[in-house]
Scaffold this motif. Structure first.
Motif, PDB file in Angstrom:
ATOM      1  N   LEU A 271       0.736  -0.784   0.249  1.00 51.63           N
ATOM      2  CA  LEU A 271       0.033  -0.005   0.404  1.00 51.63           C
ATOM      3  C   LEU A 271       0.920   1.326  -0.352  1.00 51.63           C
ATOM      4  N   GLY A 272       2.177   1.359   0.487  1.00 51.39           N
ATOM      5  CA  GLY A 272       2.979   2.088   0.959  1.00 51.39           C
ATOM      6  C   GLY A 272       3.393   2.863  -0.866  1.00 51.39           C
ATOM      7  N   GLU A 273       3.397   1.852  -2.012  1.00 54.95           N
ATOM      8  CA  GLU A 273       4.323   1.829  -2.664  1.00 54.95           C
ATOM      9  C   GLU A 273       2.852   2.720  -3.538  1.00 54.95           C
ATOM     10  N   PHE A 274       1.995   1.557  -3.331  1.00 52.72           N
ATOM     11  CA  PHE A 274       0.771   2.403  -4.828  1.00 52.72           C
ATOM     12  C   PHE A 274       0.304   3.692  -4.209  1.00 52.72           C
ATOM     13  N   ASP A 275       0.658   4.118  -2.555  1.00 51.90           N
ATOM     14  CA  ASP A 275      -0.209   5.293  -2.185  1.00 51.90           C
ATOM     15  C   ASP A 275       1.007   6.094  -2.858  1.00 51.90           C
ATOM     16  N   PHE A 276       2.419   6.043  -1.979  1.00 54.41           N
ATOM     17  CA  PHE A 276       3.269   7.018  -3.241  1.00 54.41           C
ATOM     18  C   PHE A 276       3.287   7.240  -4.226  1.00 54.41           C
ATOM     19  N   ARG A 277       3.050   6.271  -5.426  1.00 52.83           N
ATOM     20  CA  ARG A 277       3.062   6.585  -6.848  1.00 52.83           C
ATOM     21  C   ARG A 277       1.441   7.850  -7.352  1.00 52.83           C
ATOM     22  N   TYR A 278       0.400   7.135  -6.335  1.00 55.23           N
ATOM     23  CA  TYR A 278      -0.312   8.011  -6.440  1.00 55.23           C
ATOM     24  C   TYR A 278      -0.664   9.109  -6.366  1.00 55.23           C
ATOM     25  N   ASN A 279       0.235   9.686  -5.541  1.00 59.78           N
ATOM     26  CA  ASN A 279       0.207  10.993  -4.864  1.00 59.78           C
ATOM     27  C   ASN A 279       1.127  11.883  -5.571  1.00 59.78           C
ATOM     28  N   GLU A 280       2.453  10.899  -5.978  1.00 57.71           N
ATOM     29  CA  GLU A 280       3.782  11.296  -7.146  1.00 57.71           C
ATOM     30  C   GLU A 280       2.793  11.032  -8.463  1.00 57.71           C
ATOM     31  N   ARG A 281       1.772  11.324  -9.096  1.00 56.17           N
ATOM     32  CA  ARG A 281       1.742  10.881 -10.294  1.00 56.17           C
ATOM     33  C   ARG A 281       1.490  12.003 -11.081  1.00 56.17           C
ATOM     34  N   ILE A 282       1.269  11.326 -12.609  1.00 67.35           N
ATOM     35  CA  ILE A 282       1.520  12.580 -13.601  1.00 67.35           C
ATOM     36  C   ILE A 282       0.505  13.444 -13.871  1.00 67.35           C
ATOM     37  N   ALA A 283      -0.803  13.249 -13.369  1.00 66.49           N
ATOM     38  CA  ALA A 283      -1.924  13.980 -13.757  1.00 66.49           C
ATOM     39  C   ALA A 283      -1.425  15.169 -12.033  1.00 66.49           C
ATOM     40  N   LEU A 284      -0.874  15.176 -11.327  1.00 63.53           N
ATOM     41  CA  LEU A 284      -0.868  16.147 -10.376  1.00 63.53           C
ATOM     42  C   LEU A 284       0.943  16.408 -11.069  1.00 63.53           C
ATOM     43  N   GLY A 285       1.301  16.003 -12.247  1.00 61.82           N
ATOM     44  CA  GLY A 285       2.125  17.187 -12.913  1.00 61.82           C
ATOM     45  C   GLY A 285       3.955  16.635 -12.318  1.00 61.82           C
ATOM     46  N   VAL A 286       3.293  15.199 -12.057  1.00 61.75           N
ATOM     47  CA  VAL A 286       5.141  14.514 -11.611  1.00 61.75           C
ATOM     48  C   VAL A 286       6.039  13.421 -12.745  1.00 61.75           C
ATOM     49  N   THR A 287       6.520  14.467 -13.276  1.00 62.31           N
ATOM     50  CA  THR A 287       7.147  12.967 -14.623  1.00 62.31           C
ATOM     51  C   THR A 287       7.635  11.639 -13.434  1.00 62.31           C
ATOM     52  N   ASP A 288       7.927  11.012 -14.298  1.00 58.19           N
ATOM     53  CA  ASP A 288       8.830   9.733 -13.502  1.00 58.19           C
ATOM     54  C   ASP A 288       9.728  10.117 -13.050  1.00 58.19           C
ATOM     55  N   ALA A 289      10.837  11.058 -13.521  1.00 58.72           N
ATOM     56  CA  ALA A 289      12.044  11.360 -13.061  1.00 58.72           C
ATOM     57  C   ALA A 289      11.972  12.309 -11.808  1.00 58.72           C
ATOM     58  N   MET A 290      10.673  12.721 -11.939  1.00 59.23           N
ATOM     59  CA  MET A 290      10.408  13.862 -10.218  1.00 59.23           C
ATOM     60  C   MET A 290      10.290  12.061  -9.388  1.00 59.23           C
ATOM     61  N   ARG A 291       9.394  11.306  -9.780  1.00 56.45           N
ATOM     62  CA  ARG A 291       8.858  10.419  -8.547  1.00 56.45           C
ATOM     63  C   ARG A 291       9.921   9.807  -8.023  1.00 56.45           C
ATOM     64  N   PHE A 292      10.890   9.395  -9.227  1.00 51.64           N
ATOM     65  CA  PHE A 292      12.355   8.864  -8.655  1.00 51.64           C
ATOM     66  C   PHE A 292      12.684   9.751  -7.271  1.00 51.64           C
ATOM     67  N   ASP A 293      13.325  10.819  -8.088  1.00 52.11           N
ATOM     68  CA  ASP A 293      14.176  12.011  -7.156  1.00 52.11           C
ATOM     69  C   ASP A 293      13.199  12.195  -5.858  1.00 52.11           C
ATOM     70  N   ARG A 294      11.138  12.353  -5.756  1.00 56.48           N
ATOM     71  CA  ARG A 294      11.488  12.544  -4.558  1.00 56.48           C
ATOM     72  C   ARG A 294      11.378  11.127  -3.354  1.00 56.48           C
ATOM     73  N   ALA A 295      11.437   9.718  -4.067  1.00 59.49           N
ATOM     74  CA  ALA A 295      11.758   8.136  -3.683  1.00 59.49           C
ATOM     75  C   ALA A 295      13.395   8.440  -2.653  1.00 59.49           C
ATOM     76  N   ILE A 296      13.933   9.168  -3.190  1.00 58.20           N
ATOM     77  CA  ILE A 296      15.199   9.140  -2.812  1.00 58.20           C
ATOM     78  C   ILE A 296      15.291   9.438  -0.798  1.00 58.20           C
ATOM     79  N   PRO A 297      14.906  10.927  -0.631  1.00 56.46           N
ATOM     80  CA  PRO A 297      14.988  11.344   0.787  1.00 56.46           C
ATOM     81  C   PRO A 297      14.017   9.848   1.694  1.00 56.46           C
ATOM     82  N   GLY A 298      13.456   9.737   1.062  1.00 57.11           N
ATOM     83  CA  GLY A 298      12.558   8.625   1.964  1.00 57.11           C
ATOM     84  C   GLY A 298      13.442   7.093   2.196  1.00 57.11           C
ATOM     85  N   ILE A 299      14.109   7.025   1.494  1.00 56.51           N
ATOM     86  CA  ILE A 299      15.148   5.723   0.995  1.00 56.51           C
ATOM     87  C   ILE A 299      16.465   5.729   2.053  1.00 56.51           C
TER      88      ILE A 299
END
Ligand code: ZN
Length: 324
Positions: A271-299
């Motif tokens: 659920l954490g994985e699917f929530d994260f992608r949904y919350n950082e989705r294309i429809a909200l202006g988030v590209t694949d590259a931005m989503r990857f970048d935003r995943a890094i601080p949490g890791i």
């Protein structure tokens, strides 16, 4: 960066240099004393690459100290590559496919994916909704025997079939999702979730399930659609739960299409994985590259060790992470 051919996914030195730029835009930060840009890169064959010495406290460090990469035997570029693949696949990517693409064993890929999932789980989240905003609430059931997987058409008030796990999701229209694995769907489990995750000024939408009137009294409003009589939208298009059902549709396509079977002990991580992608989705202006970048601080910020995950079953599973 969204392109898998990027050298940071294939070359350990390039990956480390990228992570240094990402985490230390002002220069190396000493994890021991917190001093910024006062460190000397230790060169020479006796030092591993990327090792710095703090000029203030004299302690050595590298960019991976304190991160989940630190003790892993898997090189950094493979961690970044795995994160990239997970972030750019809407329905998730199986550990089998990741193991082939990254070049690690299936078992290693499985543990890496779980550690990344754990890091994506968003805790201490700001509540959804607010004045003039709508949050849709719904529940679904996943898991159980493969042959029964289509038998989970929920009837109002049902607790799901045998061996099924209940998931509650709250989605703000044009906004974010919060989903949770709950032991059962009732006022006792849902009440605290809605109260803590949704602003009181919010208008709540749900279906006709009897639990919602009992847990929405404290909100600005509550409207329902009655799916059991074939009603899906009313109130001139305002009253529906299509947004949260859309979220569940993506989640279920991932769970049944990509992951096939998931253990209840790990459901919250999926659920954490699917929530994260949904919350950082294309429809909200988030590209694949931005989503990857935003995943890094949490890791990087999550000092996850198998001791911290809790629960006998999880501890067993995560003990093998040491081998990764
Ligand atoms: Zn220092």
């Amino acid at each position: 960066m969204s392109d898998f051919s990027n050298p940071i996914f294939h070359d350990e030195a390039k990956a480390r240099e990228w992570l240094e730029r990402r985490l230390w835009p002002e220069g190396p930060i000493c994890p021991h004393c917190g001093v910024v840009d006062q460190a000397t890169l230790l060169r020479g064959k006796s030092h591993r690459p990327g090792l710095y010495q703090c000029n203030a406290c004299r302690e050595p460090f590298s960019v991976t100290v304190g991160t989940l990469y630190e003790r892993s035997h898997v090189p950094l570029h493979k961690w970044l590559g795995t994160t990239h693949l997970m972030m750019s696949s809407k329905k998730g990517m199986s550990a089998l496919q990741i193991s082939r693409m990254i070049g690690v064993t299936y078992k290693t890929a499985w543990f890496m994916c779980h550690r990344i999932r754990e890091s994506l789980r968003q805790t201490n989240r700001a509540p959804l909704g607010g004045a003039n905003k709508v949050v849709e609430a719904d529940e679904t059931y996943v898991g159980g025997k493969e042959k029964n997987k289509h038998a989970n058409k929920r009837t109002p008030g049902s607790q799901g079939g045998a061996n099924k796990e209940a998931v509650v999701a709250l989605v703000e229209r044009d906004g974010k999702v919060r989903s949770e694995h709950v032991v059962s769907v009732n006022a006792k489990t849902l009440g605290p979730i809605l109260a803590s995750q949704i602003e009181a000024a919010t208008h709540i939408m749900s279906d006709e399930a009897l639990v919602y009137p009992a847990v929405t009294g404290g909100f600005a409003g509550h409207s329902t659609v009655n799916h059991s009589i074939g009603e899906y939208v009313r109130g001139g298009g305002f009253i529906h739960t299509n947004t949260v059902e859309g979220y569940f549709a993506i989640f279920k396509r991932g769970i049944y299409g990509t992951y096939h079977h998931i253990s209840p002990a790990h459901l919250k991580r999926y659920l954490g994985e699917f929530d994260f992608r949904y919350n950082e989705r294309i429809a909200l202006g988030v590209t694949d590259a931005m989503r990857f970048d935003r995943a890094i601080p949490g890791i990087v910020g999550k000092r996850l060790t198998y001791r911290r995950t809790g629960g006998a079953e999880e501890t067993q599973g995560f003990a093998s992470l040491q081998a990764a």
